[in-house]
Design a protein around this motif. Sequence first.
Motif, PDB file in Angstrom:
ATOM      1  N   TRP A 179       0.826  -1.205   0.000  1.00  0.00           N
ATOM      2  CA  TRP A 179       0.000   0.000   0.000  1.00  0.00           C
ATOM      3  C   TRP A 179       0.861   1.256   0.000  1.00  0.00           C
ATOM      4  O   TRP A 179       0.522   2.250  -0.640  1.00  0.00           O
ATOM      5  N   TYR A 180       1.994   1.200   0.694  1.00  0.00           N
ATOM      6  CA  TYR A 180       2.909   2.330   0.706  1.00  0.00           C
ATOM      7  C   TYR A 180       3.479   2.564  -0.699  1.00  0.00           C
ATOM      8  O   TYR A 180       3.559   3.706  -1.165  1.00  0.00           O
ATOM      9  N   ALA A 207       0.793   4.067  -2.856  1.00  0.00           N
ATOM     10  CA  ALA A 207       0.571   5.487  -2.568  1.00  0.00           C
ATOM     11  C   ALA A 207       1.631   6.356  -3.235  1.00  0.00           C
ATOM     12  O   ALA A 207       1.363   7.502  -3.601  1.00  0.00           O
TER      13      ALA A 207
END
Length: 164
Positions: free
Chosen positions: A51-52, A55
Motif C-alpha cells: 500500500w505504501y 501510494a
Amino acid sequence: MSYEVQRYQEPLDSSELGFLEKKEATERNQYYKVYRLLMFLSFVIPFAGAWYRAADGMPDAFSKTKFFFTAGLLLSISTFATYLTYRVNLRRIQLDIRDKTKTIEVSHVTRKLYLDVKKAYYFYTDSKVKLSIEVSASDYDNIHEGDEVCIEYTTHSRQYLGYF
C-alpha cells in the motif's frame, strides 16, 4: 576466606514437579501466542508495504512475487527466532521435568543484607548459580557470615526452589 562449593542431586518432590509443569505450560502458551502474532505480522507488513508503494505511484505495487517473498522471509526469521528461544529456555524446563532431579548446592554466606525499603533480608553466597537469596528474619539472625547454607535449584534450567 575461600570455601569449596559442593553439589549433589536429589529427586524433585511432587510440589516442585507441579511448579515446573505449571511453569512449562505457561511459557509454552506464551511462545505460542508470540509466534501467532509474528505469523500475523509476517503477512501484514508486506501488505502494508504494498500500500505504501501504491501510494507513491509505483507500477506493480501489489506484486504477488514481492509479497510472498517478503512474507516468506519474515515468516522464516520469525520461525527461527521462536524455535531458538524455545530450545534455549523452554527445553531446559522440559529436561528438568523429564529427569525429575534438583541440584542441592552447599555454599557459604559471604554477606548479610537487610533492605529497609522492602523490609526483606538477604544472604549473599559464594554460589555461581544463585548469588543472593531472600531469607526469613529468624534465619537472618541465626545464620552468620561464613556459615553453610544449602540452595536448591533445578538441574537444567536452574530455577531457584529454596534454601535450608
